[in-house]
Motif scaffolding. Sequence first.
Motif, PDB file in Angstrom:
ATOM      1  N   SER A   1     -22.417 -17.736   1.231  1.00  0.00           N
ATOM      2  CA  SER A   1     -22.470 -17.096  -0.078  1.00  0.00           C
ATOM      3  C   SER A   1     -21.791 -15.739   0.005  1.00  0.00           C
ATOM      4  N   LYS A   2     -21.172 -15.347  -1.080  1.00  0.00           N
ATOM      5  CA  LYS A   2     -20.515 -14.052  -1.152  1.00  0.00           C
ATOM      6  C   LYS A   2     -21.543 -12.983  -1.487  1.00  0.00           C
ATOM      7  N   ILE A   3     -21.540 -11.912  -0.702  1.00  0.00           N
ATOM      8  CA  ILE A   3     -22.440 -10.817  -0.991  1.00  0.00           C
ATOM      9  C   ILE A   3     -21.662  -9.511  -0.909  1.00  0.00           C
ATOM     10  N   GLU A   4     -22.142  -8.530  -1.620  1.00  0.00           N
ATOM     11  CA  GLU A   4     -21.476  -7.226  -1.655  1.00  0.00           C
ATOM     12  C   GLU A   4     -22.041  -6.328  -0.569  1.00  0.00           C
ATOM     13  N   LYS A   5     -21.851  -6.733   0.660  1.00  0.00           N
ATOM     14  CA  LYS A   5     -22.297  -5.932   1.798  1.00  0.00           C
ATOM     15  C   LYS A   5     -21.176  -5.861   2.828  1.00  0.00           C
ATOM     16  N   THR A   6     -21.307  -4.916   3.743  1.00  0.00           N
ATOM     17  CA  THR A   6     -20.277  -4.716   4.765  1.00  0.00           C
ATOM     18  C   THR A   6     -20.605  -5.547   6.003  1.00  0.00           C
ATOM     19  N   PRO A   7     -19.663  -6.362   6.486  1.00  0.00           N
ATOM     20  CA  PRO A   7     -19.946  -7.146   7.694  1.00  0.00           C
ATOM     21  C   PRO A   7     -19.896  -6.269   8.939  1.00  0.00           C
ATOM     22  N   ARG A   8     -20.852  -6.477   9.836  1.00  0.00           N
ATOM     23  CA  ARG A   8     -20.875  -5.819  11.146  1.00  0.00           C
ATOM     24  C   ARG A   8     -20.761  -6.931  12.181  1.00  0.00           C
ATOM     25  N   PHE A   9     -19.658  -6.896  12.933  1.00  0.00           N
ATOM     26  CA  PHE A   9     -19.318  -8.045  13.767  1.00  0.00           C
ATOM     27  C   PHE A   9     -19.909  -7.949  15.175  1.00  0.00           C
ATOM     28  N   PHE A  10     -20.373  -9.094  15.629  1.00  0.00           N
ATOM     29  CA  PHE A  10     -20.850  -9.260  17.007  1.00  0.00           C
ATOM     30  C   PHE A  10     -20.176 -10.513  17.583  1.00  0.00           C
ATOM     31  N   GLU A  11     -19.980 -10.466  18.887  1.00  0.00           N
ATOM     32  CA  GLU A  11     -19.498 -11.666  19.581  1.00  0.00           C
ATOM     33  C   GLU A  11     -20.586 -12.134  20.538  1.00  0.00           C
ATOM     34  N   ILE A  12     -20.714 -13.448  20.670  1.00  0.00           N
ATOM     35  CA  ILE A  12     -21.632 -14.012  21.668  1.00  0.00           C
ATOM     36  C   ILE A  12     -20.816 -14.916  22.577  1.00  0.00           C
ATOM     37  N   ARG A  13     -20.624 -14.437  23.794  1.00  0.00           N
ATOM     38  CA  ARG A  13     -19.827 -15.145  24.805  1.00  0.00           C
ATOM     39  C   ARG A  13     -20.651 -15.209  26.090  1.00  0.00           C
ATOM     40  N   ASP A  14     -20.597 -16.372  26.754  1.00  0.00           N
ATOM     41  CA  ASP A  14     -21.394 -16.570  27.980  1.00  0.00           C
ATOM     42  C   ASP A  14     -22.865 -16.244  27.735  1.00  0.00           C
ATOM     43  N   ASN A  15     -23.338 -16.535  26.526  1.00  0.00           N
ATOM     44  CA  ASN A  15     -24.728 -16.266  26.131  1.00  0.00           C
ATOM     45  C   ASN A  15     -25.077 -14.783  26.218  1.00  0.00           C
ATOM     46  N   LYS A  16     -24.087 -13.917  25.992  1.00  0.00           N
ATOM     47  CA  LYS A  16     -24.293 -12.463  25.976  1.00  0.00           C
ATOM     48  C   LYS A  16     -23.797 -11.918  24.633  1.00  0.00           C
ATOM     49  N   VAL A  17     -24.584 -11.041  24.052  1.00  0.00           N
ATOM     50  CA  VAL A  17     -24.263 -10.476  22.742  1.00  0.00           C
ATOM     51  C   VAL A  17     -23.579  -9.130  22.916  1.00  0.00           C
ATOM     52  N   THR A  18     -22.447  -8.932  22.267  1.00  0.00           N
ATOM     53  CA  THR A  18     -21.739  -7.651  22.303  1.00  0.00           C
ATOM     54  C   THR A  18     -21.394  -7.236  20.876  1.00  0.00           C
ATOM     55  N   TYR A  19     -21.489  -5.941  20.646  1.00  0.00           N
ATOM     56  CA  TYR A  19     -21.149  -5.381  19.333  1.00  0.00           C
ATOM     57  C   TYR A  19     -19.662  -5.062  19.320  1.00  0.00           C
ATOM     58  N   ILE A  20     -18.937  -5.613  18.384  1.00  0.00           N
ATOM     59  CA  ILE A  20     -17.487  -5.400  18.333  1.00  0.00           C
ATOM     60  C   ILE A  20     -17.164  -3.999  17.830  1.00  0.00           C
ATOM     61  N   ASN A  21     -17.932  -3.512  16.909  1.00  0.00           N
ATOM     62  CA  ASN A  21     -17.806  -2.133  16.428  1.00  0.00           C
ATOM     63  C   ASN A  21     -16.404  -1.833  15.907  1.00  0.00           C
ATOM     64  N   ASP A  22     -15.929  -2.640  14.982  1.00  0.00           N
ATOM     65  CA  ASP A  22     -14.626  -2.371  14.382  1.00  0.00           C
ATOM     66  C   ASP A  22     -14.670  -1.160  13.454  1.00  0.00           C
ATOM     67  N   THR A  23     -15.874  -0.714  13.102  1.00  0.00           N
ATOM     68  CA  THR A  23     -15.991   0.494  12.278  1.00  0.00           C
ATOM     69  C   THR A  23     -15.436   1.705  13.017  1.00  0.00           C
ATOM     70  N   LYS A  24     -15.786   1.813  14.301  1.00  0.00           N
ATOM     71  CA  LYS A  24     -15.263   2.917  15.130  1.00  0.00           C
ATOM     72  C   LYS A  24     -13.735   2.839  15.196  1.00  0.00           C
ATOM     73  N   VAL A  25     -13.217   1.647  15.417  1.00  0.00           N
ATOM     74  CA  VAL A  25     -11.771   1.480  15.533  1.00  0.00           C
ATOM     75  C   VAL A  25     -11.083   1.811  14.205  1.00  0.00           C
ATOM     76  N   GLY A  26     -11.661   1.353  13.102  1.00  0.00           N
ATOM     77  CA  GLY A  26     -11.072   1.648  11.795  1.00  0.00           C
ATOM     78  C   GLY A  26     -11.027   3.144  11.511  1.00  0.00           C
ATOM     79  N   ALA A  27     -12.068   3.854  11.938  1.00  0.00           N
ATOM     80  CA  ALA A  27     -12.091   5.314  11.723  1.00  0.00           C
ATOM     81  C   ALA A  27     -10.997   5.994  12.543  1.00  0.00           C
TER      82      ALA A  27
END
Length: 231
Positions: A54-80
Amino acid sequence: MRRRKRRKINHPGQNFDSFLDTMTNTIGVLMFITLFTTLIAEKSTSVVRTPLASKIEKTPRFFEIRDNKVTYINDTKVGAEIEELIGNLPACNQPEGMSGLGLAENQAYFDYRSCIQSRANRLINFQTQTDFYNVKMVNASTFSLLYEPLPTKEGESKPQLQQPNSSFQTTLAKLNPNKDYLAFIVRPDSFATFRAAREQAWKQGFNVGWEPHKEDAPIIFGSGGRAIDAQ
């Protein structure tokens, strides 16, 4: 007078054992099917169905799950950082009346071209790091950024992310469920950890979206390519 002697007719006996056996087996099979269907129907109520996007008016915060480990991508920092870079780029003023006849006009033109090339080089060579990724520009015209996992940094496992002081919980504490939602990029070997992370996010009131990625598919965010809907 001689009495007529009645002939006694003996009917052959009929054995119904085979018929009864068949009926018994048939009824037994029907009862088994009924019982099995009932159990399946009862269990089906506990199946977690995949929510619809569903479409929502919120900002996506991306995470990756690889090798059963969760990491925060933090594209907000990169965009800034990119916005800061663009803000610091030199202004390239195109000279007017480029007849190309005078020495001063030629010099102005060369300066302008040099300025444009300098801006392009600074964008093309943009590179930075987040906690878990090395980020670099791979296409300046579309602002496409490649996120490569740092080999020395690992994310959090399923037990770790459930700890109150985990990096995952700390990141969620900085986000706002009314303005942000979590978007997970999930590798084929990590669905169990994804379900655990999603459960934690739901408990804290976040909407969640996710998208499966092939094991070796790189993460590249373009200027218009970041879209995982909430589900």
